[in-house]
Enzyme design. Structure first.
Site, PDB file in Angstrom:
ATOM      1  N   ASP A 111      -3.560   8.726   7.530  1.00 33.49           N
ATOM      2  CA  ASP A 111      -2.299   8.085   7.174  1.00 33.49           C
ATOM      3  C   ASP A 111      -1.925   8.358   5.726  1.00 33.49           C
ATOM      4  O   ASP A 111      -0.774   8.671   5.403  1.00 33.49           O
ATOM      5  CB  ASP A 111      -2.398   6.573   7.403  1.00 33.49           C
ATOM      6  N   SER A 169       2.076   3.196  10.149  1.00 34.77           N
ATOM      7  CA  SER A 169       1.367   3.193   8.874  1.00 34.77           C
ATOM      8  C   SER A 169       2.183   2.641   7.711  1.00 34.77           C
ATOM      9  O   SER A 169       2.340   3.276   6.672  1.00 34.77           O
ATOM     10  CB  SER A 169       0.831   4.583   8.528  1.00 34.77           C
TER      11      SER A 169
END
Length: 396
Positions: free
Chosen positions: A186, A140
């Protein structure tokens, strides 16, 4: 990802524009311990923030414009804040700005939308980015950019949004400005991370609980095995998997797959075609695995979660079909070399796997995976350990 100090790199990059930083911010990448593709199904996830961070150095401007630059692309991109509405949201995957810049500029747009701010009254800024979060590895890097940008501009513009609101801003930027149909996991992990803990997140209510992991105290290390097979969420199979989940929920008569339990799978098998059923089965069982992992950690400690990690990988490989041969080899080899448990992590179609190993066996497991990749003719993996770390913050 840079091999030097990203904080210094961001500051120096800003200076190359003739600006001096008045504040510096950073946000981490994340590793998802378990709970893959459940977030956009309103389910449960269990990620933690990594020590790898994206740094941004900020200098205010007086002309109502934003200029962004990064070590990834040292050609600056400049827009008027008042023009952000004309640029976003993106349509049909087409970007009016270079794709990397759609992340920070999209965050600026989404921040203004969330706060109901008048763009003509907002201070302009130069923002320079540098990062040591691996790009395309499923850790991420995008949420790290979003979290750093949102935190910096939230203060510069005195918007007063809290961390959950900033995570929602990051998700909207990724969904609508970049065009990647990701969930909220995320961004929440990057904003809320705490040392030695993972964030147990209910993606429907956005309620969170920081759960102690205790890896180090138990003599364990979490290894990340980056296959160096790159993936991109805004293209390919990610969107197809999301569409399959939506189809499955509709045919099962529920708002989201979160609303199904393992007890519903027999009924689902009689209603859904084979592919859709397997996609649904992954989400339903993965949600249960998240709940089981949190409970097991609390009751028995981290040494007891290995079988849940292993089962998660099998589900992603066979039911959701988002693994690749390199990920499977990393997982199988790590397990064969003594890992307590291993699974791919992230959106899939490349990226990284994780393995929970005895700290004393880190070198042996890493060596076995490296040899297996060489023997298979694959590019060498990048293997490193991670520990749960703090979320987005102001650094100066």
């Amino acid at each position: 990802m840079t091999d030097t100090d990203p904080r210094t790199d961001a500051r120096d990059l800003l200076a190359s524009l003739g600006a001096t930083a008045t504040s510096e911010w950073s946000a981490p990448g994340r590793v998802n311990l378990i709970g893959e593709h459940t977030d956009y199904n309103d389910g449960f996830v269990f990620p933690f923030a990594t020590p790898h961070r994206t740094h941004v150095a900020l200098a205010p401007r007086t002309d109502g414009r934003l200029r962004v630059i990064s070590t990834f692309d040292t050609v600056p991109v400049e827009v008027a804040i008042a023009d952000l509405d004309a640029i976003f949201p993106t349509t049909g995957g087409e970007h009016a700005v270079p794709e990397w810049s759609a992340y920070p500029l999209g965050v600026a747009w989404a921040l203004i939308q969330a706060a109901g701010a008048d763009p003509t009254t907002l201070t302009g800024a130069d923002l320079a980015f540098a990062s040591n979060v691996p790009v395309g590895a499923g850790l991420s890097s995008s949420a790290a950019i979003e979290g750093a940008t949102a935190s910096a501009l939230n203060e510069l513009w005195s918007l007063g949004l809290d961390r959950v609101a900033l995570a929602q801003v990051g998700r909207r930027a990724e969904n609508e400005a970049v065009g990647a149909p990701t969930g909220i996991m995320d961004q929440m992990a990057s904003m809320l991370g705490e040392p030695d803990a993972a964030t147990f997140l209910d993606c429907r209510s956005l309620e969170t609980d920081e759960v102690e992991l205790g890896f180090a105290a138990a003599g364990l290390t979490l290894l990340v095995m980056d296959t160096n097979v790159k993936h991109a969420h805004s293209t390919g199979g990610y969107g197809e998997r999301r569409a399959s989940c939506e189809k499955g929920a509709q045919l099962m008569g529920v708002p989201m797959l979160r609303d199904l339990s393992v007890d519903d799978l027999d009924r689902a098998a009689g209603i859904l075609d084979d592919v859709t059923f397997r996609r649904v089965r992954h989400i339903v069982t993965e949600n249960q695995r998240v709940l089981d992992t949190v409970r097991t950690l609390r009751e028995q400690g981290p040494r007891a979660i290995g079988s849940l990690l292993d089962a998660s990988h099998v589900s992603m490989r066979d039911d959701f079909e988002i693994s690749v041969p390199e990920l499977d080899l990393a997982v199988e080899t790590a397990r064969g070399a003594g890992a307590i448990g291993a699974r791919m992590t992230g959106g899939g179609f490349g990226g990284a796997a994780i393995a929970l190993v005895e700290t004393g066996a880190v070198d042996a497991v890493a060596g076995a995976v490296e040899k297996a990749f060489a023997d298979a003719g694959y590019a060498a993996p990048t293997i490193f350990s991670v520990s749960p770390s703090a979320g987005a913050r102001r650094d100066s």
